[in-house]
Scaffold this active site. Structure first.
Site, PDB file in Angstrom:
ATOM      1  N   ASP A 141       0.847  -1.189   0.000  1.00 40.57           N
ATOM      2  CA  ASP A 141       0.000   0.000   0.000  1.00 40.57           C
ATOM      3  C   ASP A 141       0.883   1.239   0.000  1.00 40.57           C
ATOM      4  O   ASP A 141       1.717   1.411   0.898  1.00 40.57           O
ATOM      5  CB  ASP A 141      -0.925  -0.012   1.223  1.00 40.57           C
ATOM      6  CG  ASP A 141      -2.116   0.927   1.045  1.00 40.57           C
ATOM      7  OD1 ASP A 141      -2.419   1.303  -0.105  1.00 40.57           O
ATOM      8  OD2 ASP A 141      -2.740   1.272   2.056  1.00 40.57           O
ATOM      9  N   HIS A 148      -3.689  13.865   1.316  1.00 43.60           N
ATOM     10  CA  HIS A 148      -3.993  12.928   2.395  1.00 43.60           C
ATOM     11  C   HIS A 148      -2.848  12.884   3.406  1.00 43.60           C
ATOM     12  O   HIS A 148      -3.066  12.940   4.621  1.00 43.60           O
ATOM     13  CB  HIS A 148      -4.243  11.532   1.818  1.00 43.60           C
ATOM     14  CG  HIS A 148      -4.408  10.453   2.845  1.00 43.60           C
ATOM     15  ND1 HIS A 148      -5.530  10.359   3.646  1.00 43.60           N
ATOM     16  CD2 HIS A 148      -3.594   9.431   3.218  1.00 43.60           C
ATOM     17  CE1 HIS A 148      -5.404   9.307   4.460  1.00 43.60           C
ATOM     18  NE2 HIS A 148      -4.238   8.738   4.215  1.00 43.60           N
ATOM     19  N   ARG A 157       0.583  14.281  13.941  1.00 35.61           N
ATOM     20  CA  ARG A 157       1.761  15.066  14.354  1.00 35.61           C
ATOM     21  C   ARG A 157       1.521  16.531  13.990  1.00 35.61           C
ATOM     22  O   ARG A 157       2.037  17.033  12.986  1.00 35.61           O
ATOM     23  CB  ARG A 157       3.016  14.594  13.592  1.00 35.61           C
ATOM     24  CG  ARG A 157       3.502  13.189  13.879  1.00 35.61           C
ATOM     25  CD  ARG A 157       4.660  12.820  12.944  1.00 35.61           C
ATOM     26  NE  ARG A 157       4.288  13.021  11.555  1.00 35.61           N
ATOM     27  CZ  ARG A 157       3.664  12.108  10.798  1.00 35.61           C
ATOM     28  NH1 ARG A 157       3.384  10.931  11.278  1.00 35.61           N
ATOM     29  NH2 ARG A 157       3.330  12.395   9.545  1.00 35.61           N
ATOM     30  N   GLU A 213     -10.749   4.040   3.274  1.00 34.96           N
ATOM     31  CA  GLU A 213      -9.733   4.720   2.486  1.00 34.96           C
ATOM     32  C   GLU A 213     -10.083   4.507   1.022  1.00 34.96           C
ATOM     33  O   GLU A 213     -10.128   3.369   0.538  1.00 34.96           O
ATOM     34  CB  GLU A 213      -8.329   4.204   2.815  1.00 34.96           C
ATOM     35  CG  GLU A 213      -7.887   4.641   4.211  1.00 34.96           C
ATOM     36  CD  GLU A 213      -6.399   4.444   4.498  1.00 34.96           C
ATOM     37  OE1 GLU A 213      -5.783   3.568   3.869  1.00 34.96           O
ATOM     38  OE2 GLU A 213      -5.890   5.175   5.375  1.00 34.96           O
ATOM     39  N   GLU A 215      -9.170   4.228  -2.474  1.00 36.68           N
ATOM     40  CA  GLU A 215      -7.915   3.974  -3.173  1.00 36.68           C
ATOM     41  C   GLU A 215      -8.197   3.308  -4.518  1.00 36.68           C
ATOM     42  O   GLU A 215      -9.288   2.796  -4.756  1.00 36.68           O
ATOM     43  CB  GLU A 215      -7.006   3.028  -2.355  1.00 36.68           C
ATOM     44  CG  GLU A 215      -6.712   3.543  -0.955  1.00 36.68           C
ATOM     45  CD  GLU A 215      -5.503   2.858  -0.305  1.00 36.68           C
ATOM     46  OE1 GLU A 215      -4.687   2.257  -1.024  1.00 36.68           O
ATOM     47  OE2 GLU A 215      -5.409   2.937   0.930  1.00 36.68           O
ATOM     48  N   ASP A 247      -9.502   0.456   1.556  1.00 35.50           N
ATOM     49  CA  ASP A 247      -8.549  -0.039   2.554  1.00 35.50           C
ATOM     50  C   ASP A 247      -9.070   0.369   3.939  1.00 35.50           C
ATOM     51  O   ASP A 247      -8.591   1.322   4.540  1.00 35.50           O
ATOM     52  CB  ASP A 247      -7.169   0.568   2.262  1.00 35.50           C
ATOM     53  CG  ASP A 247      -6.103   0.062   3.208  1.00 35.50           C
ATOM     54  OD1 ASP A 247      -6.253  -1.046   3.742  1.00 35.50           O
ATOM     55  OD2 ASP A 247      -5.108   0.793   3.413  1.00 35.50           O
ATOM     56  N   GLN A 254      -4.666   2.282  14.904  1.00 37.84           N
ATOM     57  CA  GLN A 254      -3.528   2.834  14.161  1.00 37.84           C
ATOM     58  C   GLN A 254      -2.741   3.843  14.998  1.00 37.84           C
ATOM     59  O   GLN A 254      -1.506   3.815  15.035  1.00 37.84           O
ATOM     60  CB  GLN A 254      -4.040   3.500  12.876  1.00 37.84           C
ATOM     61  CG  GLN A 254      -2.945   4.045  11.952  1.00 37.84           C
ATOM     62  CD  GLN A 254      -3.527   4.669  10.678  1.00 37.84           C
ATOM     63  OE1 GLN A 254      -4.744   4.672  10.463  1.00 37.84           O
ATOM     64  NE2 GLN A 254      -2.651   5.202   9.845  1.00 37.84           N
ATOM     65  N   LYS A 267      -5.006  -2.140   9.755  1.00 41.71           N
ATOM     66  CA  LYS A 267      -5.243  -2.149   8.312  1.00 41.71           C
ATOM     67  C   LYS A 267      -5.489  -3.541   7.751  1.00 41.71           C
ATOM     68  O   LYS A 267      -5.950  -3.664   6.626  1.00 41.71           O
ATOM     69  CB  LYS A 267      -4.003  -1.586   7.591  1.00 41.71           C
ATOM     70  CG  LYS A 267      -3.625  -0.191   7.994  1.00 41.71           C
ATOM     71  CD  LYS A 267      -4.397   0.814   7.198  1.00 41.71           C
ATOM     72  CE  LYS A 267      -3.806   2.192   7.389  1.00 41.71           C
ATOM     73  NZ  LYS A 267      -4.472   3.153   6.513  1.00 41.71           N
ATOM     74  N   THR A 373      -4.768   6.501   0.075  1.00 39.71           N
ATOM     75  CA  THR A 373      -6.013   7.280   0.052  1.00 39.71           C
ATOM     76  C   THR A 373      -5.882   8.451  -0.906  1.00 39.71           C
ATOM     77  O   THR A 373      -4.940   9.240  -0.804  1.00 39.71           O
ATOM     78  CB  THR A 373      -6.319   7.807   1.461  1.00 39.71           C
ATOM     79  OG1 THR A 373      -6.272   6.714   2.361  1.00 39.71           O
ATOM     80  CG2 THR A 373      -7.681   8.469   1.516  1.00 39.71           C
TER      81      THR A 373
END
Ligand code: MN
Length: 441
Positions: A141, A148, A157, A213, A215, A247, A254, A267, A373
């Site tokens: 992935d 994203h 963060r 997600e 994708e 996903d 996470q 995931k 994503t």
């Protein structure tokens, strides 16, 4: 890189099969995507098929029908197996020969005897079920949307959203192939270790922040020998085609587990793909230039080529729909929660293949890449609830008065993809649907 248009892209081409000519349909004669199917509710063997209009052409029957020859026939026989791996391994000349052969059999001026022979190989899509179309050896992935990566980075963060390697390295991680399922699947809400920011210790509990997600899935065709990188100029010759991929991600699992080695159990409990794989040849009219914003570094030479700059990106329209249990029970369709395009991705398919193999890593036929994503530049183009709701702070309002931050039990999510423009045939991906069940007791 296969950017050339040929007679199979002619937007004026029509089929003798009326449903293939319907405006707005996903599967006109210019598309011809591959899946693995059987008649629903039977113990028939699964085998490869090609979508045309509202039908599936059964490649097992077609390869016995005597209307293909040469490389196209060899490709049809390979595609008639229970997985598409053998067809994938044959490479672009075989895929293209089969596409051109099918186009000839299906076009409006095909002879009566040909039409009759092909007619006998058609199965209505309404009567079939699908399975994962390849034995997927490895699933990687990627993380190719800079929007994203920035949005997510801000939440995990706040002072350091986009890490300094992002604009140089097509970031990815090795995922898990065993839990990839086909559209229509449902799965139990995962349990895992959750630790609230103010809690001292984690607990084992069902995820409360279950997310999607949006994708694309990229199926690898021919592989490469270990130690022999695939150069960017050759990269797309190793790509069989593209499907939709959800996903599913448990954001609370996470958040606690992802450092230092990245996503793990958040995931790998389920990922859902659409049954149809659209070939790069079918997508050729929808290539768009790959451009870097001013001030961003240009890709290193092994990730750069004139062809990649001219047409390495693809303008695939993407949509996410959400249907709650209440909406379903009231007969209401899914409601759109996101609209975007694949053209906003920061790295192209060719760059993913070149990067994945630059160290000598070997790819195999049937390997699957996730794009990551695919959030676009604006908030309504975000391909995950964690972005659409700003980490669960701003719920999404649904048409029936319900709202959502993360997924609840009974929610179904539908991804759709298509390409459309005035001077080319519409190329559709069908849909990718999955439903969340309650966590197991
Ligand atoms: Mn992902």
């Amino acid at each position: 890189m296969n950017t050339m248009l040929n007679p199979t892209h002619d937007p004026a081409a029509r089929s003798w099969l009326a449903s293939a000519n319907q405006r707005g349909g996903d599967f006109p004669i210019q598309n011809l995507p591959f899946a693995v199917f059987r008649v629903r509710g039977t113990a028939e063997p699964f085998r490869g098929g090609v979508a045309i209009g509202d039908q599936v052409i059964d490649l097992a029957r077609l390869s016995q029908a005597g209307c293909l020859k040469g490389l196209a026939l060899d490709a049809a026989k390979a595609g008639a197996q229970t997985t598409l791996n053998a067809l994938m391994a044959m490479g672009p000349a075989a895929w293209s020969a089969l596409r051109h052969g099918l186009f000839g059999l299906l076009q409006a001026d095909a002879g009566a005897s040909v039409q009759q022979a092909v007619q006998a190989c058609l199965v209505p899509q309404s009567q079939v079920e699908y399975t994962v179309p390849a034995q997927i050896g490895d699933y990687t992935d990627f993380y190719t949307s800079v929007h994203h990566a920035t949005n997510i980075g801000k939440q995990f963060r706040p002072d350091n959203p986009l890490l300094p390697n992002y604009k140089w390295v097509p970031i990815g991680y090795h995922g898990r192939a065993s839990s990839i399922g086909i559209s229509g699947q449902s799965f139990a809400r995962p349990k895992g270790q959750l630790k609230a920011p103010d809690a001292e210790v984690p607990v084992l509990a069902p995820s409360k922040r279950l997310d999607i997600e949006l994708e694309l899935g990229i199926f690898i065709g021919q592989g490469n020998a270990q130690g022999e990188p695939i150069e960017i100029g050759d990269a797309e010759n190793h790509v069989f085609g593209i499907c939709l991929l959800n996903d599913w991600s448990a954001r609370d699992i996470q958040g606690w587990e992802y450092q230092p080695l990245g996503p793990f159990l958040s995931k790998n409990f389920a990922s859902t793909i659409s049954p149809w794989i659209v070939t790069l040849e079918a997508l050729a009219p929808y290539r768009v230039p790959f451009v870097r914003a001013g001030g961003d570094p240009q890709p290193l030479p092994y990730l750069d080529s004139a062809a990649n700059r001219a047409g390495g990106s693809l303008d695939i329209q993407l949509q996410v729909g959400l249907q709650t249990r209440r909406m379903r029970e009231a007969g209401q369709p899914d409601a759109q929660i996101c609209r975007t395009s694949y053209r906003h991705a920061y790295w192209t398919v060719a760059q993913m293949v070149a990067h994945h193999t630059v160290n000598g890593c070997n790819l195999q036929p049937g390997d699957l890449f996730g794009s990551g994503t695919l959030s676009g530049p604006t908030l309504d183009q975000a391909g995950a609830l964690i972005e659409l709701t700003q980490g669960g702070k701003n719920p999404i309002a649904l048409p029936n008065g319900e709202n959502r931050t993360f997924l609840e039990d009974g929610d179904a999510v539908v991804l759709r993809g298509w390409c459309e423009k005035p001077d080319a045939a519409r190329i559709g991906f069908g849909e990718c649907r999955g439903t969340v069940l309650p966590a197991r007791g």
